[in-house]
Write a protein that holds these residues in place. Structure first.
Motif, PDB file in Angstrom:
ATOM      1  N   ASP A 316       0.854  -1.193   0.000  1.00  0.00           N
ATOM      2  CA  ASP A 316       0.000   0.000   0.000  1.00  0.00           C
ATOM      3  C   ASP A 316       0.893   1.247   0.000  1.00  0.00           C
ATOM      4  O   ASP A 316       1.250   1.759   1.056  1.00  0.00           O
ATOM      5  N   ARG A 317       1.249   1.723  -1.180  1.00  0.00           N
ATOM      6  CA  ARG A 317       2.140   2.889  -1.265  1.00  0.00           C
ATOM      7  C   ARG A 317       1.477   4.159  -0.730  1.00  0.00           C
ATOM      8  O   ARG A 317       2.150   5.037  -0.174  1.00  0.00           O
ATOM      9  N   LYS A 318       0.176   4.260  -0.896  1.00  0.00           N
ATOM     10  CA  LYS A 318      -0.536   5.415  -0.352  1.00  0.00           C
ATOM     11  C   LYS A 318      -0.388   5.462   1.170  1.00  0.00           C
ATOM     12  O   LYS A 318      -0.146   6.526   1.758  1.00  0.00           O
ATOM     13  N   ALA A 319      -0.522   4.299   1.815  1.00  0.00           N
ATOM     14  CA  ALA A 319      -0.363   4.231   3.269  1.00  0.00           C
ATOM     15  C   ALA A 319       1.075   4.553   3.672  1.00  0.00           C
ATOM     16  O   ALA A 319       1.305   5.186   4.709  1.00  0.00           O
ATOM     17  N   ASP A 320       2.050   4.128   2.856  1.00  0.00           N
ATOM     18  CA  ASP A 320       3.454   4.464   3.140  1.00  0.00           C
ATOM     19  C   ASP A 320       3.656   5.974   3.149  1.00  0.00           C
ATOM     20  O   ASP A 320       4.287   6.532   4.056  1.00  0.00           O
ATOM     21  N   ARG A 321       3.148   6.637   2.121  1.00  0.00           N
ATOM     22  CA  ARG A 321       3.324   8.097   2.025  1.00  0.00           C
ATOM     23  C   ARG A 321       2.623   8.814   3.175  1.00  0.00           C
ATOM     24  O   ARG A 321       3.155   9.758   3.756  1.00  0.00           O
TER      25      ARG A 321
END
Length: 356
Positions: A316-321
């Motif tokens: 989940d790249r959105k959650a990483d950012r």
């Protein structure tokens, strides 16, 4: 019965009378002579042990034992379970969760076919008070497949961030290889501290692509648990993981993956800390922030940059950012961030009170 069971199911229980029979019945219904069930009564002040003993006559062919000890907390109960269990493999189960039908048979089939060091399975986040909010959780390992690359096992674990010992069926010898006691006594988040070391010593993993446990979610459990010492334990568990991999082989990519995982856990602790009073929460966050830098292999800024750039595999790249942005604000001591989280927490508490 075989002299040595193939699989021990270990259930730590403390004041578990409201749940223990519904927890153990699905286990006992699945058991064969290849299994044993060991319940560690951790100094309960209710009739947990009597209820367990009352189940025994209903399942006369099942190996069922109750072991009583003075209260030592979940880590102490799990450590006692490791001493008492005789099986070649061990499955922990929390006393308020439900083992789903057919899991023991499926685990046995995997052991017979592959004999891996560890078996992992999917599970359900279970909200019996609000079933619409229940949802399945899948592990990131290849489904119904044997993985024999240590780096791949660890990278997926740190990417998933599912630090639940009960979702992992380990060989008993893997537990025996660890520094003792395996679960840090008297500390919260003993799973986080122990599980990474266990997996680091595994050379093979099989993922059962099916839910194995209904993981009961208690609406008030986290609220009751959060304290300044809880916040400190959270970060100390992350620091323990770093120290484990300072002593074990780990590629640069894996070390960064460990740091990214730590950042996600850190921001989760930060959010939970807003349940404390303003003064307590501010002090706890400041203290945790100073400890956090020592829990990372890399400088904090480098880890946050990696999360924002998406340079490593992620579910989940959105959650990483989002986590990177929140970590920056929390570590900088942003008053606006603190006020926003405090107001958000108060709103949620008000909404829960209205719904009750």
């Amino acid at each position: 019965m075989p002299a040595t069971p193939e699989l021990s199911i270990v259930v730590p229980a403390y004041n578990a009378a409201p749940f223990i029979e519904s927890c153990l019945a699905p286990v006992l219904q699945q058991m064969t002579p290849a299994h044993e069930l060991v319940v560690i009564d951790d100094g309960s002040r209710d009739n947990t042990a009597a209820l367990v003993e009352g189940l025994a006559p209903q399942y006369p062919n099942a190996r069922l034992r109750v072991v009583r000890q003075p209260n030592q907390g979940i880590a102490g109960a799990r450590n006692r379970g490791l001493l008492e269990a005789a099986g070649d493999y061990l499955l922990f189960l929390d006393a308020d969760d439900i083992l789903l039908p057919g899991l023991l048979a499926d685990v046995g089939a995997v052991i017979a076919a592959h004999a891996p060091d560890v078996i992992v399975f999917d599970f359900n986040m279970w909200r019996p008070d609000n079933p619409r909010k229940s949802y399945p959780v899948t592990m990131g390992h290849a489904p119904d497949t044997l993985t024999c690359e240590r780096e791949a096992i660890l990278a997926t674990y740190f990417t998933d961030r599912h630090t639940y010992v009960w979702a992992h069926v380990f060989r008993r010898t893997i537990y025996q290889q660890q520094a003792q006691p395996v679960f840090p006594p008297g500390r919260s988040y003993e799973d986080v501290a122990a599980l990474a070391g266990l997996l680091a010593d595994c050379r093979s993993l099989f993922r059962l692509a099916r839910p194995g446990v209904d993981y009961r979610q208690h609406p008030a459990s986290l609220k009751n648990a959060v304290s300044p010492s809880w916040c400190e334990d959270y970060v100390l568990a992350l620091r323990h993981v770093k120290h484990l991999f300072e002593q074990r082989p780990a590629s640069p990519a894996l070390r960064m993956q460990i740091d990214i995982c730590a950042c996600h856990f850190f921001i989760g602790m930060i959010k939970a800390s807003f349940q404390l009073s303003w003064r307590e929460g501010t002090a706890a966050r400041h203290h945790a922030g100073r400890l956090f830098a020592d829990a990372l292999f890399h400088p904090v800024e480098q880890v946050l940059d990696a999360m924002e750039r998406g340079t490593l595999p992620s579910r989940d790249r959105k959650a990483d950012r989002a986590a990177a942005l929140q970590a920056r604000k929390a570590l900088s001591g942003s008053v606006a961030f603190s006020l926003g989280k405090t107001l958000s927490r108060r709103l949620k508490q008000w909404q829960r009170a209205l719904a009750a």
